[in-house]
Enzyme design. Sequence first.
Site, PDB file in Angstrom:
ATOM      1  N   ALA A  64       0.867  -1.177   0.000  1.00 51.09           N
ATOM      2  CA  ALA A  64       0.000   0.000   0.000  1.00 51.09           C
ATOM      3  C   ALA A  64       0.907   1.230   0.000  1.00 51.09           C
ATOM      4  O   ALA A  64       2.061   1.164   0.424  1.00 51.09           O
ATOM      5  CB  ALA A  64      -0.879  -0.026   1.238  1.00 51.09           C
ATOM      6  N   GLY A 109       0.417  -4.963   0.968  1.00 47.48           N
ATOM      7  CA  GLY A 109      -0.791  -5.032   0.155  1.00 47.48           C
ATOM      8  C   GLY A 109      -0.569  -5.709  -1.191  1.00 47.48           C
ATOM      9  O   GLY A 109      -1.510  -6.263  -1.778  1.00 47.48           O
ATOM     10  N   GLU A 112      -0.799  -9.309  -0.475  1.00 44.74           N
ATOM     11  CA  GLU A 112      -2.200  -9.577  -0.124  1.00 44.74           C
ATOM     12  C   GLU A 112      -3.077  -9.645  -1.379  1.00 44.74           C
ATOM     13  O   GLU A 112      -4.023 -10.437  -1.452  1.00 44.74           O
ATOM     14  CB  GLU A 112      -2.690  -8.510   0.862  1.00 44.74           C
ATOM     15  CG  GLU A 112      -1.927  -8.628   2.180  1.00 44.74           C
ATOM     16  CD  GLU A 112      -2.279  -7.547   3.178  1.00 44.74           C
ATOM     17  OE1 GLU A 112      -1.925  -6.379   2.919  1.00 44.74           O
ATOM     18  OE2 GLU A 112      -2.911  -7.852   4.185  1.00 44.74           O
ATOM     19  N   GLU A 132       4.537  -5.213   7.229  1.00 39.19           N
ATOM     20  CA  GLU A 132       3.776  -4.179   7.931  1.00 39.19           C
ATOM     21  C   GLU A 132       4.243  -3.932   9.368  1.00 39.19           C
ATOM     22  O   GLU A 132       4.218  -2.799   9.844  1.00 39.19           O
ATOM     23  CB  GLU A 132       2.274  -4.526   7.940  1.00 39.19           C
ATOM     24  CG  GLU A 132       1.584  -4.277   6.604  1.00 39.19           C
ATOM     25  CD  GLU A 132       1.596  -5.476   5.666  1.00 39.19           C
ATOM     26  OE1 GLU A 132       2.452  -6.367   5.831  1.00 39.19           O
ATOM     27  OE2 GLU A 132       0.744  -5.508   4.762  1.00 39.19           O
TER      28      GLU A 132
HETATM   29  N1  CO8 Z   1       4.569   3.154  -0.807  1.00 38.70           N
HETATM   30  C1  CO8 Z   1       4.977   4.323  -1.372  1.00 38.70           C
HETATM   31  N2  CO8 Z   1       6.134   4.443  -2.059  1.00 38.70           N
HETATM   32  C2  CO8 Z   1       6.911   3.365  -2.177  1.00 38.70           C
HETATM   33  C3  CO8 Z   1       6.552   2.121  -1.617  1.00 38.70           C
HETATM   34  C4  CO8 Z   1       5.313   2.041  -0.909  1.00 38.70           C
HETATM   35  N3  CO8 Z   1       4.856   0.894  -0.366  1.00 38.70           N
HETATM   36  N4  CO8 Z   1       7.534   1.241  -1.870  1.00 38.70           N
HETATM   37  C5  CO8 Z   1       8.451   1.891  -2.588  1.00 38.70           C
HETATM   38  N5  CO8 Z   1       8.092   3.166  -2.772  1.00 38.70           N
HETATM   39  C6  CO8 Z   1       8.826   4.215  -3.492  1.00 38.70           C
HETATM   40  C7  CO8 Z   1      10.004   4.727  -2.681  1.00 38.70           C
HETATM   41  O1  CO8 Z   1       9.578   5.690  -1.740  1.00 38.70           O
HETATM   42  C8  CO8 Z   1      10.872   5.309  -3.774  1.00 38.70           C
HETATM   43  O2  CO8 Z   1      10.350   6.553  -4.145  1.00 38.70           O
HETATM   44  P1  CO8 Z   1      11.360   7.808  -4.439  1.00 38.70           P
HETATM   45  O3  CO8 Z   1      12.176   7.356  -5.602  1.00 38.70           O
HETATM   46  O4  CO8 Z   1      10.435   8.926  -4.748  1.00 38.70           O
HETATM   47  O5  CO8 Z   1      12.160   7.971  -3.193  1.00 38.70           O
HETATM   48  C9  CO8 Z   1      10.646   4.348  -4.946  1.00 38.70           C
HETATM   49  O6  CO8 Z   1       9.426   3.673  -4.659  1.00 38.70           O
HETATM   50  C10 CO8 Z   1      11.757   3.321  -5.087  1.00 38.70           C
HETATM   51  O7  CO8 Z   1      11.908   2.659  -3.837  1.00 38.70           O
HETATM   52  P2  CO8 Z   1      13.300   2.597  -3.060  1.00 38.70           P
HETATM   53  O8  CO8 Z   1      14.186   3.732  -3.416  1.00 38.70           O
HETATM   54  O9  CO8 Z   1      12.983   2.386  -1.614  1.00 38.70           O
HETATM   55  O10 CO8 Z   1      13.899   1.267  -3.719  1.00 38.70           O
HETATM   56  P3  CO8 Z   1      14.889   0.232  -3.031  1.00 38.70           P
HETATM   57  O11 CO8 Z   1      15.360  -0.679  -4.111  1.00 38.70           O
HETATM   58  O12 CO8 Z   1      15.922   0.909  -2.219  1.00 38.70           O
HETATM   59  O13 CO8 Z   1      13.965  -0.621  -2.018  1.00 38.70           O
HETATM   60  C11 CO8 Z   1      11.975  -1.772  -1.315  1.00 38.70           C
HETATM   61  C12 CO8 Z   1      12.885  -1.382  -2.500  1.00 38.70           C
HETATM   62  C13 CO8 Z   1      12.733  -2.753  -0.403  1.00 38.70           C
HETATM   63  C14 CO8 Z   1      10.757  -2.467  -1.899  1.00 38.70           C
HETATM   64  C15 CO8 Z   1      11.589  -0.505  -0.532  1.00 38.70           C
HETATM   65  O14 CO8 Z   1      11.070   0.462  -1.433  1.00 38.70           O
HETATM   66  C16 CO8 Z   1      10.543  -0.733   0.527  1.00 38.70           C
HETATM   67  O15 CO8 Z   1      10.838  -1.252   1.596  1.00 38.70           O
HETATM   68  N6  CO8 Z   1       9.280  -0.321   0.252  1.00 38.70           N
HETATM   69  C17 CO8 Z   1       8.193  -0.403   1.204  1.00 38.70           C
HETATM   70  C18 CO8 Z   1       7.715  -1.815   1.342  1.00 38.70           C
HETATM   71  C19 CO8 Z   1       6.628  -1.907   2.379  1.00 38.70           C
HETATM   72  O16 CO8 Z   1       6.818  -1.662   3.552  1.00 38.70           O
HETATM   73  N7  CO8 Z   1       5.430  -2.326   1.942  1.00 38.70           N
HETATM   74  C20 CO8 Z   1       4.289  -2.509   2.815  1.00 38.70           C
HETATM   75  C21 CO8 Z   1       3.505  -1.247   2.946  1.00 38.70           C
HETATM   76  S1  CO8 Z   1       2.252  -1.380   4.177  1.00 38.70           S
HETATM   77  C22 CO8 Z   1       1.027  -2.222   3.424  1.00 38.70           C
HETATM   78  O17 CO8 Z   1       1.116  -2.624   2.310  1.00 38.70           O
HETATM   79  C23 CO8 Z   1      -0.190  -2.418   4.246  1.00 38.70           C
HETATM   80  C24 CO8 Z   1      -1.368  -2.947   3.444  1.00 38.70           C
HETATM   81  C25 CO8 Z   1      -2.615  -2.879   4.218  1.00 38.70           C
HETATM   82  C26 CO8 Z   1      -3.020  -1.466   4.484  1.00 38.70           C
HETATM   83  C27 CO8 Z   1      -4.172  -1.409   5.381  1.00 38.70           C
HETATM   84  C28 CO8 Z   1      -4.788  -0.051   5.417  1.00 38.70           C
HETATM   85  C29 CO8 Z   1      -4.552   0.730   6.618  1.00 38.70           C
END
Ligand code: CO8
Length: 258
Positions: A64, A109, A112, A132
Amino acid sequence: MANFENITVEREGSIATITVNRPKSLNALNSQTLRELTQAVRESADQRAIILTGAGDRAFVAGADISEMAPMSPWAAREFSELGHVLTALIEDLPCAAIAAVNGYALGGGLELAVACDMIFASENAKLGLPEVSLGVTPGFGGTQRLVRLVGKLKAKEMIFTGDMVDAKTAYDIGLVNAVLPREQLLPKCKEIAAKIATRGPLAVARAKRLVERGYDMPLRAANRQEAESFALLFDTEDRREGMRAFVEKRPPKFTGK
Ligand code: CO8
């Protein structure tokens, strides 16, 4: 077909490929994307199979959208979670097959969404996880329930409590994906499976999906009764007559969904 901003929908024959298209944020799901996916999936109910995938080579869906979630109130978070639940339940209720083509990160998400599909195929670079707890929340689009049903409590709890990702091979070993493929073979393989399903009796596939989904949470005897009733109902269809006639006449069947 509606015009979408964050997804693309491509139809070939009776197969729809729906691609989350926000590669700059690794295809993260914001609320607009969730709404667009819901609409596209709903509009694909007349297809024989849908394939869900992510744009680019890095991610299926990296979760998400954290930047949208960060300022949310508990009430807004509840509504956001509901959007994910509506979408995932819709995928399970679809009368056609849903295949996830996981082409990179499938996190939060994103995983999921994948586990709500009927099958998951992953590319060799895929990484899957529910991170999460690292953000101080639980999975919110059904991950705590569907992951357990797929891989069992022990593996699911390890993944959910640590937030660690598993690579594609481990995902295969624990029964989280159907197969692991080189990146360039991922979509062709998903399309091949979708095309095969499209040649089968559509009413039978729809019934089989419903029996598996609904039966999973029912006592065995009640679920088996449903199976017997479905089996009997299908005997009254043109497709059943055609399927058995085609077998006897040694030719491929022509199903019409009637
Ligand atoms: N949301 C928003 N932006 C994201 C997300 C995300 N989930 N994942 C990556 N991005 C963005 C980064 O911010 C970055 O943007 P920018 O270039 O503008 O800085 C771009 O994508 C590239 O990402 P990275 O530079 O971080 O790339 P890396 O290769 O260094 O890392 C990862 C890749 C490991 C995937 C890393 O981006 C990461 O950890 N992302 C987040 C993963 C995460 O925690 N996902 C779970 C989110 S919570 C969720 O899904 C809950 C679902 C249920 C919600 C319920 C409602 C309340």
